[in-house]
Motif scaffolding. Sequence first.
Motif, PDB file in Angstrom:
ATOM      1  N   GLU A 300       1.003  -1.156  -0.022  1.00 48.24           N
ATOM      2  CA  GLU A 300       0.142  -0.118  -0.007  1.00 48.24           C
ATOM      3  C   GLU A 300       1.112   1.346   0.112  1.00 48.24           C
ATOM      4  N   LYS A 301       1.298   1.726  -1.151  1.00 47.58           N
ATOM      5  CA  LYS A 301       2.340   2.813  -1.086  1.00 47.58           C
ATOM      6  C   LYS A 301       2.035   4.160  -0.851  1.00 47.58           C
ATOM      7  N   GLU A 302       0.785   4.479  -1.222  1.00 46.98           N
ATOM      8  CA  GLU A 302       0.520   5.784  -0.695  1.00 46.98           C
ATOM      9  C   GLU A 302       0.225   5.873   0.917  1.00 46.98           C
ATOM     10  N   ARG A 303      -0.040   4.886   1.525  1.00 43.52           N
ATOM     11  CA  ARG A 303      -0.344   4.873   2.948  1.00 43.52           C
ATOM     12  C   ARG A 303       1.191   4.842   3.659  1.00 43.52           C
ATOM     13  N   MET A 304       2.219   4.158   3.055  1.00 39.36           N
ATOM     14  CA  MET A 304       3.421   3.968   3.618  1.00 39.36           C
ATOM     15  C   MET A 304       4.195   5.414   3.160  1.00 39.36           C
ATOM     16  N   CYS A 305       4.164   6.080   2.138  1.00 36.48           N
ATOM     17  CA  CYS A 305       4.552   7.522   2.142  1.00 36.48           C
ATOM     18  C   CYS A 305       3.937   8.359   3.076  1.00 36.48           C
ATOM     19  N   ASP A 306       2.604   8.474   3.167  1.00 35.84           N
ATOM     20  CA  ASP A 306       2.200   9.082   4.232  1.00 35.84           C
ATOM     21  C   ASP A 306       2.422   8.814   5.519  1.00 35.84           C
ATOM     22  N   ALA A 307       2.763   7.812   5.968  1.00 36.21           N
ATOM     23  CA  ALA A 307       3.414   7.089   7.225  1.00 36.21           C
ATOM     24  C   ALA A 307       4.520   7.833   7.325  1.00 36.21           C
ATOM     25  N   ALA A 308       5.538   7.609   6.320  1.00 33.84           N
ATOM     26  CA  ALA A 308       6.807   8.335   6.529  1.00 33.84           C
ATOM     27  C   ALA A 308       6.936   9.697   6.805  1.00 33.84           C
ATOM     28  N   ALA A 309       5.881  10.419   6.179  1.00 35.10           N
ATOM     29  CA  ALA A 309       5.973  11.663   6.181  1.00 35.10           C
ATOM     30  C   ALA A 309       5.583  12.141   7.545  1.00 35.10           C
ATOM     31  N   THR A 310       4.393  11.640   8.143  1.00 33.23           N
ATOM     32  CA  THR A 310       3.913  11.750   9.339  1.00 33.23           C
ATOM     33  C   THR A 310       4.912  11.585  10.456  1.00 33.23           C
ATOM     34  N   LEU A 311       5.474  10.352  10.235  1.00 30.85           N
ATOM     35  CA  LEU A 311       6.406  10.084  11.323  1.00 30.85           C
ATOM     36  C   LEU A 311       7.622  11.069  11.471  1.00 30.85           C
ATOM     37  N   LEU A 312       8.169  11.313  10.460  1.00 32.37           N
ATOM     38  CA  LEU A 312       9.418  12.220  10.276  1.00 32.37           C
ATOM     39  C   LEU A 312       8.798  13.707  11.085  1.00 32.37           C
ATOM     40  N   LEU A 313       7.816  14.314  10.637  1.00 32.34           N
ATOM     41  CA  LEU A 313       7.176  15.425  11.165  1.00 32.34           C
ATOM     42  C   LEU A 313       6.724  15.392  12.455  1.00 32.34           C
ATOM     43  N   SER A 314       6.652  14.149  13.098  1.00 31.95           N
ATOM     44  CA  SER A 314       6.247  14.123  14.582  1.00 31.95           C
ATOM     45  C   SER A 314       7.546  14.164  15.381  1.00 31.95           C
ATOM     46  N   LEU A 315       8.630  14.003  14.815  1.00 36.38           N
ATOM     47  CA  LEU A 315      10.088  14.002  15.605  1.00 36.38           C
ATOM     48  C   LEU A 315      10.429  15.442  15.836  1.00 36.38           C
ATOM     49  N   ASP A 316      10.616  15.736  17.253  1.00 37.21           N
ATOM     50  CA  ASP A 316      10.944  17.183  17.555  1.00 37.21           C
ATOM     51  C   ASP A 316      12.657  17.045  17.541  1.00 37.21           C
ATOM     52  N   GLU A 317      13.211  16.063  17.455  1.00 35.94           N
ATOM     53  CA  GLU A 317      14.781  16.098  17.637  1.00 35.94           C
ATOM     54  C   GLU A 317      15.177  14.436  16.993  1.00 35.94           C
TER      55      GLU A 317
END
Length: 357
Positions: A300-317
């Motif tokens: 599920e490529k779209e879901r994987m891409c969205d998860a990667a972007a969401t996970l990165l933006l959730s990182l404060d450091e």
Amino acid sequence: MARRKKISMQDIADQLEISKNAVSLALTNKKGVSDELRSRIIHTAKEMGYGPYAISENGNSNILVLVPERIMSYQDNDHFQFYHDMIWGLEKSIRSKGFNAVIAPVDRESEQRLQLPRLFMDISYRGVILFGITRPEYARLVWEQDVRLVMMDSYYRDLPCPVVTSANMEGAYEAVSYLIKCGHEEIGFIGPVNLTTSHEERWLGYWKAMQSGRLKIRAEHCLTSSEGYDDTAEEISSFLSGLSELPSAFFCGNDRIAYILTELLHERNIAVPEDVSIAGYDDLHYDSSSGVHMTTMRVEKERMCDAAATLLLSLDEPSREAIRWSVAPSLIVRQSVQSSTDKGAEAGKRAKQVERQ
């Protein structure tokens, strides 16, 4: 308040009185311009606030997406389409969240020499997504940078950081369980377990399904090691030539392998699925001469891409925690798998001898 004009490559070219092509070559780190001119172009891009060099009101608005250049020009066009969809899916997901996706290809020479793309030093960015398989040493180089990092699709167990992958073990378990449900008891496996964590996990899913079905894994029916990605057909051909008897089905670590196997069997006058059933992984739209449409696990490529972007933006450091987000694939049943009881096929499959070339 008047909206700030978006700066284009042509604006930079006009400012420096050079061609737009020279600007493009410099900003994409291609050959064709001198180091002195490249430096002037980058300096002007920063001054004018072009694209990834622009400073947003919210701070760093760029996310670097590092991609091995070889998978952007893969020799198998159908496999390339898979990577292409993932790369631009990442760009779409990142932009939908209000950030700039800056695709930074890593060429073979830079990967061998352990050189980071110039963009690492030339622009500011919020974080990095490393997509695809690189040399472990290169992945470590990226991991050692003091940046927010998410690895996508592939990862390295000795480099703990946030990761987004397909749920490989679970997906392989489902695919092999489907083969077992169709009556297959002798099921082989083909996949380079030694090269990537994704194939390693798919091997584990295969193993788990065979154990759950109380079925024996025959070592001679499994090809789990590879020298690399360029000799797959030769390796599978040699593997087939070494078999005295075929299993009734194979599970392959990806669809590229599955389609190569199908064509090699076809050359030996062994029909898929009448003689051997095959299931793959990824859901590639492959132009196979055999005409077979593959049963597979759709990533599920779209879901994987969205998860990667969401996970990165959730990182404060920057994170050194082995955070793992797995996206479940979907079983897609097509014609490459046939019930072992259909047309009395089971007895014929057991006795079928591999024809040596």
